[in-house]
Design a protein around this motif. Structure first.
Motif, short mmCIF file in Angstrom:
data_model
loop_
_atom_site.label_atom_id
_atom_site.label_comp_id
_atom_site.label_asym_id
_atom_site.label_seq_id
_atom_site.Cartn_x
_atom_site.Cartn_y
_atom_site.Cartn_z
N ASN A 144 0.83 -1.20 0.00
CA ASN A 144 0.00 0.00 0.00
C ASN A 144 0.86 1.25 0.00
O ASN A 144 0.50 2.25 -0.61
N PHE A 145 1.99 1.22 0.70
CA PHE A 145 2.90 2.36 0.71
C PHE A 145 3.49 2.60 -0.67
O PHE A 145 3.57 3.74 -1.14
N ARG A 146 3.89 1.52 -1.33
CA ARG A 146 4.41 1.65 -2.70
C ARG A 146 3.35 2.21 -3.64
O ARG A 146 3.64 3.03 -4.51
N MET A 147 2.13 1.75 -3.46
CA MET A 147 1.03 2.23 -4.29
C MET A 147 0.81 3.73 -4.05
O MET A 147 0.61 4.49 -5.00
N LEU A 148 0.88 4.15 -2.79
CA LEU A 148 0.72 5.56 -2.46
C LEU A 148 1.84 6.39 -3.08
O LEU A 148 1.58 7.46 -3.66
N VAL A 149 3.06 5.91 -3.00
CA VAL A 149 4.19 6.63 -3.61
C VAL A 149 4.00 6.75 -5.11
O VAL A 149 4.25 7.81 -5.70
N ASP A 150 3.54 5.68 -5.76
CA ASP A 150 3.29 5.73 -7.21
C ASP A 150 2.21 6.75 -7.56
O ASP A 150 2.36 7.51 -8.51
N VAL A 151 1.13 6.76 -6.79
CA VAL A 151 0.05 7.72 -7.05
C VAL A 151 0.56 9.14 -6.86
O VAL A 151 0.29 10.03 -7.68
N LEU A 152 1.33 9.38 -5.79
CA LEU A 152 1.87 10.72 -5.54
C LEU A 152 2.82 11.14 -6.65
O LEU A 152 2.81 12.30 -7.09
N ARG A 153 3.64 10.22 -7.11
CA ARG A 153 4.60 10.53 -8.17
C ARG A 153 3.90 10.84 -9.49
O ARG A 153 4.23 11.81 -10.17
#
Length: 140
Positions: free
Chosen positions: A3-12
């Motif tokens: 979920n953290f990786r997914m959040l980072v991808d969305v933010l990026r």
């Protein structure tokens, strides 16, 4: 962790980081403008508090914009904050949509739907489906 990786991808992908930096700089500039140009604002903290009241639309009224520079800063910050809060809302919705889509990929209904269209799949889709089946079998 996923979920953290997914959040980072969305933010990026949304450009949220650079836009947040621009918004923070605008916030600080408006706070300094209110502090330096408005006779009723005594400290930078008062200017920052006024800017926070403008961004959050709280408007307690304990710090007022009496000068023209402070009023212009309030208008600029109001307009910027509307767009920034809209972007923030979009990022949250995008994250939730991505999380829901990720959960659906591992469901039995999705597996059955993929089985029904095996003859229509491209070689890349077949390879990805096969990898997901192997991953599922390894975890079971």
């Amino acid at each position: 962790m996923i979920n953290f990786r997914m959040l980072v991808d969305v933010l990026r992908h949304s450009g949220f980081g650079p836009i947040t930096c621009v918004f923070a700089i605008a916030f600080l500039i408006c706070s300094a403008a209110v502090w330096l140009a408005d006779p009723e604002t005594l400290t930078f903290g008062d200017g920052a508090w006024f800017s926070f009241e403008v961004v959050s639309t709280i408007g307690f009224g304990d710090v007022n914009a009496t000068g023209p520079v402070a009023r212009v800063a309030a208008v600029v910050l109001s307009v910027l904050s509307i767009f920034y809060i809209a972007l923030l809302t979009g990022v949250v919705v995008s994250y939730c949509t991505t999380a829901i889509k990720a959960r659906q990929e591992g469901t039995l209904a999705n597996f059955a739907a993929n089985l029904e269209r095996l003859d229509e799949m491209t070689p890349e889709e077949l390879a990805a489906f096969s990898a997901r089946v192997r991953e599922y079998r390894r975890t079971q």
